[in-house]
Design a protein around this motif. Structure first.
Motif, mmCIF file in Angstrom:
data_model
loop_
_atom_site.group_PDB
_atom_site.id
_atom_site.type_symbol
_atom_site.label_atom_id
_atom_site.label_comp_id
_atom_site.label_asym_id
_atom_site.label_seq_id
_atom_site.Cartn_x
_atom_site.Cartn_y
_atom_site.Cartn_z
ATOM 1 N N VAL A 1 26.530 -12.248 6.136
ATOM 2 C CA VAL A 1 27.961 -12.530 6.125
ATOM 3 C C VAL A 1 28.724 -11.228 6.314
ATOM 4 N N PHE B 1 25.483 -9.427 2.451
ATOM 5 C CA PHE B 1 26.902 -9.232 2.732
ATOM 6 C C PHE B 1 27.131 -7.846 3.324
ATOM 7 N N GLU C 1 32.391 -9.202 6.541
ATOM 8 C CA GLU C 1 33.799 -9.245 6.153
ATOM 9 C C GLU C 1 34.453 -7.912 6.481
ATOM 10 N N ARG D 1 36.161 -12.525 8.994
ATOM 11 C CA ARG D 1 34.917 -12.962 8.374
ATOM 12 C C ARG D 1 34.077 -13.696 9.415
ATOM 13 N N GLU E 1 29.908 -15.480 9.827
ATOM 14 C CA GLU E 1 28.616 -15.802 9.219
ATOM 15 C C GLU E 1 27.564 -15.900 10.321
ATOM 16 N N SER F 1 23.056 -14.492 0.164
ATOM 17 C CA SER F 1 23.092 -13.965 1.529
ATOM 18 C C SER F 1 23.236 -12.447 1.498
ATOM 19 N N SER G 1 22.286 -6.662 -0.491
ATOM 20 C CA SER G 1 21.190 -7.565 -0.148
ATOM 21 C C SER G 1 20.510 -8.079 -1.413
ATOM 22 N N ARG H 1 30.328 -5.542 4.176
ATOM 23 C CA ARG H 1 31.773 -5.430 3.998
ATOM 24 C C ARG H 1 32.250 -4.110 4.594
#
Length: 554
Positions: A221, A300, A223, A236, A238, A298, A312, A302
């Motif tokens: 994911v 992420f 962001e 964002r 996915e 998941s 992770s 950022r």
């Protein structure tokens, strides 16, 4: 690592066994043989290889001429093995001895060289049996990525398999690989079992629909946040599909807001990207390859204006810490890592973080930060702020050919010296080579030795004043601190022990030399002898006892 005389005496008296190997090596020793012994001893729990000592008791120290530059040998071992193996040089009764400190393998892992998992058998080396290897690999539990998944070949993307095949053919320099079918590719990569895809294949090549059905947590994911404020992300996305289907798209997302930080170098303006592609791709690859797929979370990613955070699921594997992660490897998903190694995305053990560290230093950015990592997740922060463009110029003056020969610890040592940070033992082992290369200079002796970047390189980047301050003014500043302490305690006087506490980073001898300089300049006086000796400001009473200095044994 520093072996004391008492510890060396214990080594000489110890029986040669699985933990200690003695070699006379008086006329030299073959590097590849040293590599093989390191592998065998690591697989047996770690220990020492002692060169320059006979192997039968009573042992005698004969000295060795092997590996004249231990720092280079240590770097070579790291290059071949992917693990740091300290090489210590010591003198015993005037004879040179090398002690190679081999760490133990981590739980669930075994060291190998050229595909051989070695152990010792008497005076010889031999391969470990399949039963021994299975017992070792079982220590860390089953490899999830090597287990069969519910997915079939139809659940995998032909485009993703094709890209993997293309990279594999290039890495192996074997164009015939390009002619394999998808099934042949997966079979030869050990990613297919009885017609079913292993989880490693699903993670690398699975379609979005297949991952949604069989392994929904295998997603990344992304962001983008323009500020630290909570609330919805400004952007964002996915990515729930095989790694080979989204890794380029994810980098493009990050690069979309990847600004450039510029600096002037003579007539030219050079630019450094906030987020370096090599470092970012390595970080993403590590998150996908080493996360725990048994956990439902998941990965992420950022992105902020000046930093990238990657979280992770699953903490570090057993035995791995932020302190040893550069030197120790314990892959959580072995089959997945092997597939990535086949196609060249993982070249050697530990290279991912090494590249991140080296890239950060070469671009004068903060080092990768694992702060906030916990047993249930790994947090990695890549800070993109360029802190000192002149240090970038400094490294560029060295030339790419020279930099290509530097180890990660060479870069770490330069970074620590430039930022006046303490040097670790691993960094100190690299100093002799850096001094010989004219990159670093030393000042002082013994424990009081200080290091700074070389005068010629400071001059090349127009920072002669910085060199003068580090080389010369620091010495005068230290003397001024001693003089201030003398004045603050002029009535009672100051014993040498108190003055050493004023400059705790310097050796006793260094403090004494500075006091002698102050005394010669009339800025300090010594009164008394031995344990009663006291230092006073040069213009204070009582009068200086001129014969006391040579006898000061305090």
């Amino acid at each position: 690592m520093n072996t004391t005389p008492a510890q060396f005496a214990e080594l000489l008296a110890a029986p040669e066994g699985t933990r200690i190997e003695f070699k006379s090596a008086s006329g030299g020793y073959h590097f590849e043989k040293l590599v093989e012994y390191c592998v065998a001893i690591a697989n047996e729990g770690g220990g020492q290889i002692v060169l320059g000592v006979t192997d039968r008791r009573p042992r005698s120290v004969v000295g060795t001429s092997a590996f004249a530059e231990p720092g280079r040998t240590e770097a070579g071992l790291h290059e071949r093995l992917g693990h740091r193996v300290p090489v210590e040089e010591l003198q015993h009764e005037g004879k040179r001895v090398l002690v190679v400190h081999v760490p133990s393998r981590l739980p669930g892992t075994a060291w190998s060289i050229d595909g051989k998992f070695l152990k010792r058998a008497g005076d010889e080396l031999t391969g470990m049996s399949d039963a021994e290897l299975r017992a070792i690999f079982a220590e860390a539990g089953p490899d999830f990525s090597s287990e069969g998944s519910p997915a079939s070949l139809n659940d995998l993307s032909p485009a993703a398999i094709g890209e993997f095949r293309k990279h594999w053919a290039r890495k192996a320099a074997n164009p015939r690989i390009n002619s394999w079918s998808d099934e042949e590719t997966l079979t030869n990569a050990e990613l297919l079992q009885d017609g079913r895809a292993l989880y490693a294949a699903l993670i690398l090549f699975g379609t979005r629909a297949a991952l949604g059905r069989h392994l929904a947590q295998a997603e990344v994911v992304f962001e983008y946040r323009a500020s630290e404020a909570s609330g919805p992300a400004a952007d964002r996305a996915e990515f729930r599909e095989g790694f080979f289907l989204f890794h380029d798209a994810l980098w493009q997302k990050i690069n979309l807001r990847n600004d450039r930080q510029s600096y002037q170098d003579g007539l030219f303006r050079l630019e450094i990207p906030t987020f370096d592609e090599t470092a970012v791709r390595e970080a993403l690859l590590n998150a996908v390859a080493h996360r725990d797929y048994r956990l439902s979370g998941s990965v992420f990613v950022r992105q902020f204006a000046r930093r990238l955070e990657i979280v992770s699921p699953g903490g570090f594997p057993p035995g791995i810490t932020p302190e040893n992660i550069l030197d120790q490897q314990n892959p959580r998903n072995r089959r997945l890592a092997e597939a990535l190694a086949r196609c060249g995305l993982i070249e050697r053990s530990g290279q991912g973080l090494n590249l991140m560290v080296e890239t950060a230093i070469r671009q004068s950015k903060p080092l990768p930060d694992f702060g906030g990592t916990a047993p249930h997740e790994v947090r990695l922060k890549l800070d993109g702020s360029v802190t000192d463009p002149r240090f970038v110029q400094f490294l560029e003056r060295l030339g790419e050919d020279r930099l290509r020969g530097f180890s990660t610890y060479d870069f770490l040592a330069l970074d620590a010296i430039a930022k006046d940070r303490p040097l670790t033992e691993a960094m100190r082992s690299r100093l002799r080579g850096l001094i010989d290369a004219g990159v670093v200079e030393s000042q002082g002796r013994g424990r009081g030795t200080r290091y700074h970047l070389s005068r010629s390189l400071y001059a090349a980047i127009g920072r002669k004043g910085t060199y003068t301050r580090k080389r010369g003014l620091d010495h005068e500043t230290n003397k001024a601190l001693l003089e201030k302490h003398l004045r603050d305690n002029a009535e009672a006087g100051s014993p040498l022990a108190d003055l050493c506490q004023v400059l705790p980073s310097l050796s006793r001898a260094s403090v004494q030399r500075m006091l002698a300089e102050l005394r010669a300049a009339g800025r300090a006086r010594l009164v008394g002898q031995r344990r009663w000796a006291r230092w006073f400001p040069g213009d204070s009473m009582p009068q200086d006892d001129g014969d006391s200095m040579p006898q000061n044994k305090e």
